[in-house]
Design a protein around this motif. Structure first.
Motif, PDB file in Angstrom:
ATOM      1  N   SER A 110      -3.538  15.029  -8.480  1.00 23.06           N
ATOM      2  CA  SER A 110      -3.912  14.191  -9.618  1.00 23.06           C
ATOM      3  C   SER A 110      -2.707  13.390 -10.106  1.00 23.06           C
ATOM      4  CB  SER A 110      -4.473  15.052 -10.760  1.00 23.06           C
ATOM      5  OG  SER A 110      -4.985  14.252 -11.802  1.00 23.06           O
ATOM      6  N   GLU A 137      -2.404  10.465 -11.062  1.00 26.73           N
ATOM      7  CA  GLU A 137      -2.671   9.638 -12.238  1.00 26.73           C
ATOM      8  C   GLU A 137      -2.435  10.403 -13.537  1.00 26.73           C
ATOM      9  OE1 GLU A 137      -6.515  11.626 -10.975  1.00 26.73           O
ATOM     10  OE2 GLU A 137      -4.861  10.588  -9.960  1.00 26.73           O
ATOM     11  N   THR A 138      -2.677  11.722 -13.512  1.00 23.32           N
ATOM     12  CA  THR A 138      -2.425  12.543 -14.705  1.00 23.32           C
ATOM     13  C   THR A 138      -0.933  12.613 -14.997  1.00 23.32           C
ATOM     14  OG1 THR A 138      -4.387  13.905 -14.293  1.00 23.32           O
ATOM     15  CG2 THR A 138      -2.671  14.858 -15.681  1.00 23.32           C
ATOM     16  N   ILE A 171       1.473  10.597 -13.899  1.00 21.21           N
ATOM     17  CA  ILE A 171       1.985   9.268 -14.224  1.00 21.21           C
ATOM     18  C   ILE A 171       1.644   8.904 -15.669  1.00 21.21           C
ATOM     19  CG2 ILE A 171       1.765   6.798 -13.709  1.00 21.21           C
ATOM     20  CD1 ILE A 171       1.330   7.618 -10.757  1.00 21.21           C
ATOM     21  N   ALA A 172       0.431   9.238 -16.104  1.00 25.17           N
ATOM     22  CA  ALA A 172       0.029   8.945 -17.485  1.00 25.17           C
ATOM     23  C   ALA A 172       0.920   9.671 -18.489  1.00 25.17           C
ATOM     24  CB  ALA A 172      -1.433   9.335 -17.696  1.00 25.17           C
ATOM     25  N   THR A 198       4.337   8.087 -18.489  1.00 23.33           N
ATOM     26  CA  THR A 198       4.264   6.762 -19.117  1.00 23.33           C
ATOM     27  C   THR A 198       4.313   6.862 -20.635  1.00 23.33           C
ATOM     28  OG1 THR A 198       3.009   5.866 -17.246  1.00 23.33           O
ATOM     29  CG2 THR A 198       2.881   4.664 -19.322  1.00 23.33           C
ATOM     30  N   ASN A 252       5.967   9.795  -8.672  1.00 20.84           N
ATOM     31  CA  ASN A 252       5.156   9.600  -9.875  1.00 20.84           C
ATOM     32  C   ASN A 252       6.007   9.175 -11.070  1.00 20.84           C
ATOM     33  OD1 ASN A 252       2.868  10.325  -8.448  1.00 20.84           O
ATOM     34  ND2 ASN A 252       2.966  12.480  -9.066  1.00 20.84           N
TER      35      ASN A 252
END
Length: 307
Positions: free
Chosen positions: A43, A45-46, A48-49, A52, A93
């Protein structure tokens, strides 16, 4: 610019406690709940979020989601063959979250693992091999720094640091190495070592910084930071929890507000010369944002270090 070029370096906040608050698909765990490091692959995207959010809050250093990404820990989840892939993904990431923004760095996080050599849980050779494998993967993935953190055993941290410097020498690389011990409320590390003994032990190593993280909040760390301010010749780091964890309605909570955290951390910078700051368990992007605001234009106190 490099991490060395900043008077005060602001690290990001917690990984684990923030992941607990995120909506992560059950399928991402692949039946291995608790292995946060696996999420870097399943995951991204988790992760990286989360990174961020800390970049947007003003953090200057992102720690990779690799705290437990050594062979010893991953073996407990049947993932021992994924060490290189997980560490490389952790760095990838973090880079993706930074997105080319200048002045933000990636530090490869290296945790203590689950077996301490001083207590006979693991042999020196086995632990050294595990650390060397992780360090090599992080270094080749292009980290800007390595951080050996939450250390509870002098022998464990000596093995980890030796692996860092030996591996870099073999690769022809020069990457800053940060080290951080965990002092419990008893006033010592888990195996009974105090901050004075730890400082003497690690002074010969060419460390970028040395300090404390986890276990307690900034106020409980103050006596140990005060000692380092007077006796440690290099940069001092302080990366506390947001106070001691409390169980409220069956949920672990950390009570320190962003404003209180920032105020207490600023005092450690201006009174004791701490120059590497950040947050451990319970630290949210809101805490980081407040810390960045509080430290704007602030310089660490000039220290007089005793021999």
């Amino acid at each position: 610019m490099r991490p060395h070029d900043h008077e005060v370096l602001i690290l990001d906040g917690a990984c684990g406690t923030n992941l607990q608050e995120m909506d992560i698909p059950a399928s991402a765990w692949e039946g291995k709940e608790g292995c946060n490091e696996l999420l870097s692959l399943t995951s991204p995207e988790t992760i990286i979020a989360l990174h961020t959010e800390f970049v947007e809050a003003g953090a200057m250093v992102l720690e990779t989601n690799t705290f437990g990404a050594n062979r010893i820990v991953l073996e407990e989840y049947g993932l021992a063959d994924q060490v290189e892939a997980i560490n490389r993904a952790g760095v990838r990431n973090a880079r993706a979250a930074i997105g080319g923004k200048p002045g933000v760095y990636v530090a490869g996080s290296i945790g203590p693992g689950t077996k301490l050599p001083s207590l006979g849980h693991i042999s020196v050779d086995d632990l050294a091999a595990a650390y060397a494998e992780q360090v090599r993967a992080l270094a080749l993935a292009g980290v800007d720094a390595l951080i050996v953190e939450t250390c509870q055993d002098l022998l464990q941290i000596k093995i980890a640091l030796t692996a860092c410097f030996d591996t870099m020498e073999s690769l022809g690389l020069d990457i800053p190495v940060m080290a951080s011990v965990t002092i419990e409320r008893t006033g010592t590390m888990l195996v009974g070592t105090d901050i004075a003994a730890a400082a003497v032990t690690f002074e010969p190593y060419p460390l970028f910084s040395f300090g404390l993280n986890c276990a307690t909040g900034p106020l409980d760390m103050e006596p140990h930071i005060r000692y380092l301010s007077r006796h440690w010749p290099g940069r001092i780091s302080c990366v506390p929890n947001q106070g001691l964890p409390e169980l409220i309605d069956g949920k672990t909570c950390y009570a320190l507000s962003p404003a209180t955290y920032a105020r207490e951390m600023k005092r450690l910078v201006t009174e004791y010369g701490v120059s590497v700051v950040g947050g451990c368990c319970g630290t949210t992007p809101a805490h980081t944002r407040e810390l960045v605001r509080a430290l704007a234009g602030v310089k660490p106190a000039v220290r007089e270090v005793s021999a």
